[in-house]
Design a protein around this motif. Structure first.
Motif, short mmCIF file in Angstrom:
data_model
loop_
_atom_site.label_atom_id
_atom_site.label_comp_id
_atom_site.label_asym_id
_atom_site.label_seq_id
_atom_site.Cartn_x
_atom_site.Cartn_y
_atom_site.Cartn_z
N HIS A 1 0.87 -1.29 -0.28
CA HIS A 1 -0.03 -0.02 0.01
C HIS A 1 0.94 1.29 0.04
O HIS A 1 0.55 2.07 -0.63
N VAL A 2 2.07 1.23 0.87
CA VAL A 2 2.84 2.51 0.74
C VAL A 2 3.50 2.67 -0.65
O VAL A 2 3.57 3.67 -1.12
N ALA A 3 4.10 1.54 -1.00
CA ALA A 3 4.76 1.45 -2.18
C ALA A 3 4.01 2.06 -3.27
O ALA A 3 4.60 2.83 -4.36
N ILE A 4 2.72 1.70 -3.41
CA ILE A 4 1.90 2.09 -4.60
C ILE A 4 1.26 3.47 -4.43
O ILE A 4 0.50 4.04 -5.41
N GLY A 5 1.45 4.09 -3.23
CA GLY A 5 1.01 5.38 -2.95
C GLY A 5 -0.40 5.14 -2.41
O GLY A 5 -1.29 6.30 -2.75
N LEU A 6 -1.06 4.29 -2.03
CA LEU A 6 -2.55 4.43 -1.67
C LEU A 6 -3.05 5.17 -0.51
O LEU A 6 -2.06 5.35 0.24
N ARG A 7 -3.96 5.88 -0.83
CA ARG A 7 -4.42 7.11 0.08
C ARG A 7 -4.59 6.28 1.58
O ARG A 7 -5.26 5.48 1.71
N GLY A 8 -4.12 7.08 2.51
CA GLY A 8 -4.42 6.70 3.76
C GLY A 8 -3.31 5.76 4.54
O GLY A 8 -3.82 5.28 5.68
N THR A 9 -2.50 5.36 3.68
CA THR A 9 -1.62 4.39 4.21
C THR A 9 -0.21 5.12 3.78
O THR A 9 0.95 4.14 3.41
N ASP A 10 0.11 5.98 4.48
CA ASP A 10 1.43 6.63 4.21
C ASP A 10 2.49 5.74 5.39
O ASP A 10 2.05 5.18 6.29
N ARG A 11 3.76 5.80 5.28
CA ARG A 11 4.71 5.29 6.03
C ARG A 11 4.64 5.47 7.66
O ARG A 11 4.54 4.34 8.21
N GLY A 12 4.33 6.61 7.98
CA GLY A 12 4.09 6.83 9.52
C GLY A 12 2.99 5.92 9.93
O GLY A 12 3.12 5.79 11.00
N ARG A 13 1.74 6.12 9.18
CA ARG A 13 0.70 5.90 9.64
C ARG A 13 0.74 4.29 9.64
O ARG A 13 0.39 3.54 10.57
N VAL A 14 1.55 3.28 8.88
CA VAL A 14 1.70 2.04 8.82
C VAL A 14 2.67 1.74 9.77
O VAL A 14 2.09 0.80 10.64
N LEU A 15 3.51 2.58 10.08
CA LEU A 15 4.38 2.22 11.21
C LEU A 15 3.68 2.07 12.83
O LEU A 15 3.98 1.26 13.65
N GLY A 16 2.60 3.14 12.72
CA GLY A 16 1.97 3.13 14.07
C GLY A 16 1.07 1.81 14.08
O GLY A 16 0.94 1.56 15.22
N HIS A 17 0.22 1.58 13.11
CA HIS A 17 -0.51 0.38 13.26
C HIS A 17 0.39 -0.85 13.35
O HIS A 17 0.00 -1.73 14.23
N VAL A 18 1.59 -0.98 13.01
CA VAL A 18 2.30 -2.33 13.19
C VAL A 18 2.60 -2.45 14.73
O VAL A 18 2.70 -3.37 15.31
#
Length: 203
Positions: A174-191
């Protein structure tokens, strides 16, 4: 006295320089601009000469991915063997795993190689599995250490690693393809929230 052909062969750049140039082209211009002809111009070789070394664009891409993974493997080893809590090193593993952002060159290449692998020969698929296996083994070892030291609750390291990497792969794509709402910072927070919930309960 050497022949002109011998001189041309002797001036060919080392294979690692070609792979580094390929990776740089992906980072600067995007994967769609990486052709044998364009790469040849970049490194001063003909496209025919490149095909002599790599046989096909699929092989060039896989070799470039292996080269990039080798560099990441060195960095991963440095992070995972440093002193400190296993959780800190697990966070470092996740940081290294997740793409830097949209069109991260390593992940752009990873996605392309895996897409092409549907029709790849067994040997190429084995090499791709080896890439995945290295990440998995390091994660299993780190989880086992955290469990043995009482930092993590007693999970099965292999099963947990498989599930965590599936989660990371999904978010990373999701981050690599630029899907909206899944920027790197938000993903790291989820994980990290997932790891807090799943591994809490150690000593």
């Amino acid at each position: 006295m050497s022949t002109p052909g011998a001189r041309r062969r002797n001036t060919a750049p080392p294979r690692e320089d070609v792979l580094a140039a390929a990776m740089e082209m992906i980072a600067e211009r995007g994967l769609e601009k990486l052709t044998m002809a364009a790469l040849g111009r970049e490194v001063g070789m003909s496209s025919g000469h490149l095909l002599y070394y790599f046989h096909s664009k699929d092989e060039l891409l896989l070799r470039t991915l292996e080269w990039s993974e080798g560099r990441l493997g060195v960095e991963r080893g440095r992070l995972l063997t440093r002193p400190g809590p296993a959780r800190d090193r697990l966070d470092a593993y996740v940081d290294l795993y997740v793409p830097d952002g949209h069109r991260d060159p390593h992940w752009t290449l990873w996605l392309e190689v895996w897409n092409r692998s549907q029709n790849a020969a067994g040997e190429a698929r084995d090499r791709q599995a080896a890439i995945e296996g290295a990440w998995h083994r390091d994660l299993v070892a780190l989880l086992a250490e955290g469990v043995s030291r009482g930092e993590f609750r007693p999970v099965d390291p292999d099963r947990f690693a498989s599930r965590l990497r599936a989660l990371l792969d999904g978010f990373a794509i999701h981050v690599a393809i630029g899907l909206r709402g899944t920027d790197r910072g938000r993903v790291l927070g989820h994980v990290r929230e997932f790891l807090d919930e799943s591994l809490a309960g150690g000593a």
